[in-house]
Design a protein around this motif. Structure first.
Motif, PDB file in Angstrom:
ATOM      1  N   ARG A   1     -36.383   1.823  -2.220  1.00 36.48           N
ATOM      2  CA  ARG A   1     -35.270   2.233  -2.996  1.00 36.48           C
ATOM      3  C   ARG A   1     -34.030   1.922  -2.152  1.00 36.48           C
ATOM      4  NH1 ARG A   1     -37.582   7.569  -4.697  1.00 36.48           N
ATOM      5  NH2 ARG A   1     -37.120   7.961  -2.599  1.00 36.48           N
TER       6      ARG A   1
ATOM      7  N   ARG B   1     -30.400   2.959  -1.271  1.00 36.72           N
ATOM      8  CA  ARG B   1     -29.319   4.130  -1.490  1.00 36.72           C
ATOM      9  C   ARG B   1     -28.540   4.398   0.247  1.00 36.72           C
ATOM     10  NH1 ARG B   1     -31.771   9.028  -3.796  1.00 36.72           N
ATOM     11  NH2 ARG B   1     -33.703   9.114  -2.478  1.00 36.72           N
TER      12      ARG B   1
ATOM     13  N   ILE C   1     -31.304  24.160  -3.800  1.00 34.68           N
ATOM     14  CA  ILE C   1     -31.513  23.127  -4.848  1.00 34.68           C
ATOM     15  C   ILE C   1     -31.714  23.646  -6.381  1.00 34.68           C
ATOM     16  CG2 ILE C   1     -32.566  21.640  -3.033  1.00 34.68           C
ATOM     17  CD1 ILE C   1     -35.445  22.725  -4.631  1.00 34.68           C
TER      18      ILE C   1
ATOM     19  N   GLU D   1     -37.496  25.682  -0.691  1.00 25.09           N
ATOM     20  CA  GLU D   1     -37.427  24.528  -1.724  1.00 25.09           C
ATOM     21  C   GLU D   1     -38.575  24.329  -2.463  1.00 25.09           C
ATOM     22  OE1 GLU D   1     -35.585  20.989   0.156  1.00 25.09           O
ATOM     23  OE2 GLU D   1     -33.836  21.771   0.919  1.00 25.09           O
ATOM     24  N   ARG D   2     -39.614  25.094  -2.176  1.00 22.87           N
ATOM     25  CA  ARG D   2     -40.887  24.939  -2.865  1.00 22.87           C
ATOM     26  C   ARG D   2     -41.356  23.640  -2.678  1.00 22.87           C
ATOM     27  NH1 ARG D   2     -37.356  27.319  -6.421  1.00 22.87           N
ATOM     28  NH2 ARG D   2     -37.019  25.252  -7.491  1.00 22.87           N
ATOM     29  N   ARG D   3     -41.162  23.008  -1.487  1.00 25.75           N
ATOM     30  CA  ARG D   3     -41.678  21.594  -1.160  1.00 25.75           C
ATOM     31  C   ARG D   3     -43.138  21.541  -1.063  1.00 25.75           C
ATOM     32  NH1 ARG D   3     -37.587  18.685  -3.341  1.00 25.75           N
ATOM     33  NH2 ARG D   3     -35.741  19.373  -2.377  1.00 25.75           N
TER      34      ARG D   3
ATOM     35  N   ASN E   1     -31.654  22.613   0.703  1.00 23.01           N
ATOM     36  CA  ASN E   1     -31.101  23.828   1.022  1.00 23.01           C
ATOM     37  C   ASN E   1     -30.772  24.043   2.278  1.00 23.01           C
ATOM     38  OD1 ASN E   1     -32.362  24.600  -1.522  1.00 23.01           O
ATOM     39  ND2 ASN E   1     -33.810  26.158  -0.609  1.00 23.01           N
TER      40      ASN E   1
ATOM     41  N   LEU F   1     -40.157   3.459   2.108  1.00 24.71           N
ATOM     42  CA  LEU F   1     -41.574   3.307   1.479  1.00 24.71           C
ATOM     43  C   LEU F   1     -41.466   2.953   0.181  1.00 24.71           C
ATOM     44  CD1 LEU F   1     -42.968   6.197   3.473  1.00 24.71           C
ATOM     45  CD2 LEU F   1     -43.819   3.497   3.864  1.00 24.71           C
TER      46      LEU F   1
ATOM     47  N   CYS G   1     -39.529  17.536   5.208  1.00 27.30           N
ATOM     48  CA  CYS G   1     -38.746  17.955   4.214  1.00 27.30           C
ATOM     49  C   CYS G   1     -37.848  16.924   3.275  1.00 27.30           C
ATOM     50  CB  CYS G   1     -37.853  19.113   4.506  1.00 27.30           C
ATOM     51  SG  CYS G   1     -37.061  19.975   3.127  1.00 27.30           S
ATOM     52  N   GLY G   2     -37.220  16.200   4.310  1.00 31.17           N
ATOM     53  CA  GLY G   2     -36.713  14.959   3.602  1.00 31.17           C
ATOM     54  C   GLY G   2     -37.438  14.013   2.948  1.00 31.17           C
ATOM     55  N   LEU G   3     -38.811  13.501   3.425  1.00 30.47           N
ATOM     56  CA  LEU G   3     -39.796  12.942   2.594  1.00 30.47           C
ATOM     57  C   LEU G   3     -40.150  13.403   1.470  1.00 30.47           C
ATOM     58  CD1 LEU G   3     -41.699  11.991   5.961  1.00 30.47           C
ATOM     59  CD2 LEU G   3     -40.815  10.337   4.244  1.00 30.47           C
TER      60      LEU G   3
ATOM     61  N   SER H   1     -38.466  18.992   9.287  1.00 35.02           N
ATOM     62  CA  SER H   1     -37.235  18.569   8.596  1.00 35.02           C
ATOM     63  C   SER H   1     -37.140  17.208   8.200  1.00 35.02           C
ATOM     64  CB  SER H   1     -35.919  18.840   9.269  1.00 35.02           C
ATOM     65  OG  SER H   1     -35.583  20.084   9.691  1.00 35.02           O
ATOM     66  N   GLN H   2     -37.785  16.287   8.776  1.00 30.65           N
ATOM     67  CA  GLN H   2     -38.178  14.829   8.170  1.00 30.65           C
ATOM     68  C   GLN H   2     -39.118  15.060   7.448  1.00 30.65           C
ATOM     69  OE1 GLN H   2     -38.252  11.238  10.515  1.00 30.65           O
ATOM     70  NE2 GLN H   2     -38.662  12.676  12.316  1.00 30.65           N
TER      71      GLN H   2
ATOM     72  N   GLY I   1     -35.868  11.728   6.954  1.00 29.28           N
ATOM     73  CA  GLY I   1     -37.095  11.710   6.072  1.00 29.28           C
ATOM     74  C   GLY I   1     -36.467  11.246   4.674  1.00 29.28           C
ATOM     75  N   ILE I   2     -35.487  11.270   4.271  1.00 34.09           N
ATOM     76  CA  ILE I   2     -35.111  10.697   2.710  1.00 34.09           C
ATOM     77  C   ILE I   2     -34.963   9.092   2.854  1.00 34.09           C
ATOM     78  CG2 ILE I   2     -33.265  10.339   1.160  1.00 34.09           C
ATOM     79  CD1 ILE I   2     -32.600  13.652   1.767  1.00 34.09           C
TER      80      ILE I   2
ATOM     81  N   SER J   1     -32.181  15.163  10.396  1.00 40.60           N
ATOM     82  CA  SER J   1     -33.720  15.185  10.388  1.00 40.60           C
ATOM     83  C   SER J   1     -33.877  14.899   8.868  1.00 40.60           C
ATOM     84  CB  SER J   1     -34.165  16.412  10.779  1.00 40.60           C
ATOM     85  OG  SER J   1     -34.085  16.726  12.473  1.00 40.60           O
ATOM     86  N   LYS J   2     -33.394  15.744   8.076  1.00 36.24           N
ATOM     87  CA  LYS J   2     -33.657  15.589   6.778  1.00 36.24           C
ATOM     88  C   LYS J   2     -33.363  14.341   6.122  1.00 36.24           C
ATOM     89  CE  LYS J   2     -33.535  20.380   5.217  1.00 36.24           C
ATOM     90  NZ  LYS J   2     -33.093  21.505   4.356  1.00 36.24           N
TER      91      LYS J   2
ATOM     92  N   ILE K   1     -38.258  15.177  -0.245  1.00 29.95           N
ATOM     93  CA  ILE K   1     -37.170  15.378  -1.240  1.00 29.95           C
ATOM     94  C   ILE K   1     -37.143  13.806  -1.778  1.00 29.95           C
ATOM     95  CG2 ILE K   1     -34.540  15.127  -1.287  1.00 29.95           C
ATOM     96  CD1 ILE K   1     -34.605  17.349   0.914  1.00 29.95           C
ATOM     97  N   GLY K   2     -37.460  12.786  -0.957  1.00 36.83           N
ATOM     98  CA  GLY K   2     -37.817  11.644  -1.654  1.00 36.83           C
ATOM     99  C   GLY K   2     -39.064  11.041  -2.126  1.00 36.83           C
ATOM    100  N   GLY K   3     -39.737  12.251  -2.681  1.00 33.64           N
ATOM    101  CA  GLY K   3     -40.900  12.028  -3.471  1.00 33.64           C
ATOM    102  C   GLY K   3     -42.103  11.826  -2.777  1.00 33.64           C
ATOM    103  N   MET K   4     -42.103  12.016  -1.561  1.00 32.66           N
ATOM    104  CA  MET K   4     -43.595  11.784  -0.930  1.00 32.66           C
ATOM    105  C   MET K   4     -44.160  12.999  -0.524  1.00 32.66           C
ATOM    106  SD  MET K   4     -43.592   8.528  -0.174  1.00 32.66           S
ATOM    107  CE  MET K   4     -42.066   7.347  -0.958  1.00 32.66           C
TER     108      MET K   4
ATOM    109  N   ALA L   1     -38.514   7.757   3.299  1.00 30.99           N
ATOM    110  CA  ALA L   1     -39.035   7.659   1.834  1.00 30.99           C
ATOM    111  C   ALA L   1     -38.409   6.462   1.080  1.00 30.99           C
ATOM    112  CB  ALA L   1     -38.933   9.229   1.400  1.00 30.99           C
TER     113      ALA L   1
ATOM    114  N   ARG M   1     -47.225   4.208   6.662  1.00 27.29           N
ATOM    115  CA  ARG M   1     -47.180   5.638   6.024  1.00 27.29           C
ATOM    116  C   ARG M   1     -47.272   6.579   7.302  1.00 27.29           C
ATOM    117  NH1 ARG M   1     -50.914   4.845   1.251  1.00 27.29           N
ATOM    118  NH2 ARG M   1     -51.063   7.207   1.485  1.00 27.29           N
TER     119      ARG M   1
ATOM    120  N   VAL N   1     -45.688   8.456  10.476  1.00 27.77           N
ATOM    121  CA  VAL N   1     -44.385   8.714  11.295  1.00 27.77           C
ATOM    122  C   VAL N   1     -44.850   9.406  12.852  1.00 27.77           C
ATOM    123  CG1 VAL N   1     -42.163   9.533  11.439  1.00 27.77           C
ATOM    124  CG2 VAL N   1     -43.305   8.749   9.069  1.00 27.77           C
TER     125      VAL N   1
END
Lengths: 643, 643
Positions: free
Chosen positions: B159, B161, B128, A425-427, B136, B156, A393-395, A390-391, B149-150, B145-146, A397-400, B153, A377, A379
């Motif tokens: 998943r 996809r 979003i 995105e209110r992350r 966004n 971890l 942010c992606g994490l 931005s990673q 991150g996804i 980068s995003k 998005i993926g629920g982390m 995630a 966990r 990175v």
């Protein structure tokens, strides 16, 4: 990057005088032999400067010194700006080595050897107010872009000169490096030559283990540059590389110089690291007294050999007795980064979604325990703050629940658009910026994060906080990770602080509200963070000693989200409010409180004490006084403003 | 990037209904034939949406639509978040094409076709809050980068996809793209597939003529990715590329898709540009009425052919009468960017050291006359704001007076550390950020520069200004270039404005001081910029009509350097001061004035009207009202606050 602040070495230190450098230059040896001797003398003095200052970068000063020396002794024509050849380091933390060369050349006064990281002397990272320094560095990745700008200006002005830039290899992780490459080729800026100090290590550990750069030669070639690879400690190879670069009048040049971090002191050389040793010990911070003495002895032994080859047999180092200038505090000390680290780990035990991201500052941001406990966990992003955010942010998005860490000065402006994008995105992302504020002042303004509240606080869905003591740091970290529903930015002071004020027994964190640390009836003084709270408390005591005013000191760790109702109650009946900002004037706590206080039915007078110029570099006490933010100045300012 | 705001096409427009898309999908044709028909229907509807909205990006919607269609019809498994395959565009301005696909799939309601760039409907760049939008975008360079991150995630979370990202080719000039590549390889993020919409043009003109990308395949290969190059309009080739990407379970994949900008309407295709045509006309902005009709006819003719091959012979477009919704203003109009452009040119005639730098927004930043007059003093940097700013710093080091131009939203946060670095050198660099502020509101929050005063004003040696009318823009531009001795940032509104307030006959620019535009006795209202000054003046008139208060309106173009003495005199005797900020709450003019006003012997009450959430996207009048910053809301707020 990494900038650990340790203790100055006390007692007897040794340096080489400028006359000896001069003798080397005038000796009859080959240019290569003279440069090798000169470089080792510069190593000897750089080690002295860092030991004396209590912080500085040994590893890359030493790895780059042969290149820097050859350039200055043999390659560069003219005398710098405005018309001569130019050299600058893009990474900039190798400045002790560069300073030692410039002092050895007589371009900086010999007494500068005692001025590293002192007010009005030699800053921790290069600054143009030092004679001969071309540009301010310490913020990574900008060097090639700047060299291009200089080269374009030269063309327009009809000037013919070469511009030499040194970059780190960890620095190559910054996107701006690659962003800057294409147009140098498209515009045929052949006068630009870039040396990569390819010492294989970055702030924390091996580049390979941080964010592997892969085949660097292939990458630079794909970007169209003239590429060479050399041994960066071989003067003859440096000479040949420069000849080859000059011969290509069509393309800019990259010289990948294989170097050894800490070169010149056997146990500081990265190649001496044990196979199982993860972290390199001499990136930043002063050496221990023992390491200093062993290192200085080893360099001097080699210096003597080299001098002997040049016919100089009577040289001796100059002994300097530094005395006991920097006694370590005696009492128990609190360090915000440690409290943060501990709390982050505890929260991560409870919440498997927490992922920590680091940008090559694991030694400075307290993430080692996290990495050891939750390697999967963690990175490590390398020196790539934009990519890290931005990673994150992606994490999310993926629920982390990502937690992104770096220095305040790099994270918040470099990745500002990326942070804002995630905020829109209110992350829920937690950002931690260490080295926040004016202090420590030794690294210099590239590393003093005095703009982070403005650039982070001016976005929605982002709460900015700074704790003033360990219990508050733990509470705020928990709040950001477990209670808050959107983004948060935790700014931290990295220094261990001997806290000399009491926390109320009933202390509890209340969002948007502060804590009275000292009562008073005439003036309310808001402050935050361990160092500025300490100064505020001392200033209040000084005011009391001086007969007034009576100052109430309030710790307010919420920097852009203050509870307006609580504030109204807190300042009720008080005519004067002071705000102490460990930040630049616009966009700090004062800006936020100014509008809130102005909204009261009868606004109090507001007196704002903040950093109102480029932060000075120096010893902490010197710099606080320089900015009139030390307790004594504050007491005077409070008395003057409210009297 | 470029986002010209033009006029909506009036009269009869045509769109295809969702049922027709559904019939295509259910027909018996090959997947390739169905996708081709679906993509052309989406082109037909994207053109409708942009014509109706009055702005939007035709060129890259059309170039990417075949890829986007194939992905959604044939490649992607599951239904997006939280567990299905994901697609998003990193550049984001191709959103009309994506929206058209999602509406055709029934994932967005059919009436959304009328909602492009309208409040509460489909924003100019992806957000979003629109169902099915993953992240966004509109700020360039963050997509890979995003996706990483996804993908982390996903690992971890266990998943499985795929994540598909589309980038532009101009976007590849952003350093973050290259910064993001290495760790995807080091971490073996094979589930990430990136399509480069390689249409050879960026906002203004050919990539090759802006900042040539060179051999892209070689570059990506040097970074260790799996690289393929295909015809991005060949559905079978897209299918094969996806198969190949999936077969490499070790590396992330790049698919360089050669595409045609404006693909599908012959005269909009970049390949139809005349040999001597420099600028591409269909990057942003609505088509002319004539271009719309010719384009729609051409697409529909091809749609009919494709439908015929699928056995659908009875399809007809749906006619929509839009009426005359957006009459162009009749009177003479002022446009700040034009005044700036003219003044910059005049100053450059006098001062040969002025060099202008652009980041691929020459059509939006008014630099074409400069480039034509002084081609050798114009530096086109491409979409590389950090590189542009550090080059500007280098130019200043070399003795030039650099002027760096872009949109406020990109220039000021993306290059923030670089700008600060130059400010610490006290360099005289002039920055111009167009598209500053809440309005125009059509492009959406990625393009609405409402944080630039905070991130620029919070540094020393940097004066931030925004002119409210043409004469002031000329005076401020001259002041920045000819009188000021350090850095300055000029924020500009790009819209042509019919000014309906009078400038005092004795108008003159006074540093730090404002201009009374309307007198009043009860309240002082500070505002700046053409649109907000107009609202302020109307609000003052509405207050007068409603019986009070009497509002004095002051144009204050100095946003972080207000003359405290002048301010004291200006608010003397007034109990209530209002500040209207075309900016987020923290760090704008209100923050600066709050502290200054609080410093007065008897501070007035302060009422701050600012953007206090993520800027809404929509028609300008809708969005001003949404944020309660239109004249009517302001009059109510002033009356309520001061009554």
């Amino acid at each position: 990057m990494g900038d650990l602040i340790t203790q100055a070495v006390e007692g007897r230190l040794f340096r080489a005088d400028t006359a000896l450098f001069e003798r080397v230059r005038r000796s009859n040896g080959s240019p290569e032999a003279k440069a090798a001797a000169f470089a080792d003398l510069a190593r000897f003095n750089a080690l002295y400067m860092i030991a004396r200052a209590g912080s500085g970068h040994i590893g890359s000063s030493f790895s780059s010194l042969d290149i820097v020396t050859w350039l200055h002794l043999e390659a560069m024509a003219g005398d710098g700006l405005p018309d001569g050849d130019l050299y600058f380091s893009s990474k900039g933390h190798d400045s002790p080595g560069l300073y030692a060369v410039m002092i050895g050349l007589g371009r900086l006064p010999e007494e500068s050897l005692d001025g590293l990281r002192r007010l009005g002397a030699l800053p921790g990272h290069p600054d143009i107010d030092t004679p001969g320094i071309v540009t301010n560095t310490g913020s990574l990745g900008m060097g090639i872009s700047k060299a291009k700008g200089i080269a374009i200006a030269d063309r327009l002005a009809g000037r013919d000169r070469r511009v030499y830039v040194l970059t780190g290899d960890g620095e190559l992780q910054e996107g701006q490096i690659w962003e800057s490459l294409p147009s140098a080729v498209n515009q045929k800026l052949d006068r630009v030559t870039v040396f990569v100090d390819h010492n294989k290590l970055q702030s924390d550990t091996y580049v390979e283990g941080t964010s592997d750069l892969g085949d660097l030669e292939a990458k630079f070639r794909a970007f169209g540059w003239h590429v060479q690879r050399i041994d960066g400690h071989d003067m003859a190879a440096i000479r040949t590389a420069l000849d080859n670069a000059a011969a290509d009048t069509d393309r800019p040049s990259i010289v990948l110089a294989d170097t050894v971090k800490g070169k010149g002191v056997s146990f500081m050389e990265h190649t001496a690291m044990a196979a199982d040793q993860l972290y390199y010990r001499y990136h930043s911070g002063a050496p221990s007294a023992d390491d200093y003495r062993r290192g200085a002895d080893e360099i001097w032994d080699r210096v003597q050999l080299r001098l002997g080859e040049l016919g100089i047999t009577d040289a001796a180092p100059v002994a300097v007795d530094t005395g006991g200038t920097a006694a370590a505090p005696a009492g128990p000390r609190e360090r915000m980064v440690d409290s943060y680290s501990k709390t982050l780990l505890a929260c991560a035990e409870r919440n498997p979604k927490i992922v920590a991201l680091d940008a090559d500052l694991i030694l400075d941001t307290g993430l080692i325990p996290f990495r050891e406990r939750f390697p999967e966990r963690f990175v490590e992003c390398g020196i790539a703050e934009q990519d890290m955010v931005s990673q994150a942010c992606g994490l999310a998005i993926g629920g982390m629940l990502p937690v992104a860490n770096s220095f305040a000065c790099f994270l918040t402006p470099r990745a500002n658009e990326q942070i804002y994008n995630a905020a829109t995105e209110r992350r829920k992302i937690v950002y931690m910026g260490s080295l926040a504020g004016l202090i420590p002042a030794g690294p210099g303004h590239s590393h003093q994060g005095t703009r982070d509240i403005a650039v982070m606080g001016s976005m929605p869905h982002m709460t900015v906080v700074e704790p003033g003591f360990a219990a508050e740091c733990e509470a705020l970290t928990r709040w950001c990770l477990e209670d808050n529903t959107a983004g948060a930015y935790i700014r931290l002071c990295p220094l261990p602080i001997e806290r000399d004020f009491e926390i109320p027994a009933d202390y509890a964190l209340r969002p948007g509200q502060g804590t009275v640390l000292r009562d008073g009836t005439d003036v309310v003084l808001f402050a935050y963070g361990p160092i500025f709270l300490a100064e505020a408390m001392k200033a209040a005591a000084l005011c009391a000693e001086a007969g007034g005013p009576s100052v109430r000191v309030i710790d307010l760790p919420w920097l852009n989200r203050v509870d307006a109702g609580w504030l109204a109650g807190t300042v009720a009946g008080v005519g004067d409010v002071c705000v102490l900002d460990n930040h630049y004037t616009l966009g700090g706590l004062g800006s936020h409180l100014g509008v809130l206080l102005g909204g009261l039915p009868t606004p109090p007078r507001l007196h704002h004490f903040a950093v109102d110029e480029v932060p000075a570099c120096g010893r902490n006490d010197e710099v606080l006084a320089h900015h009139r933010l030390d307790a004594r100045s504050l007491a005077e300012r409070i008395r003057s403003a409210t009297g």
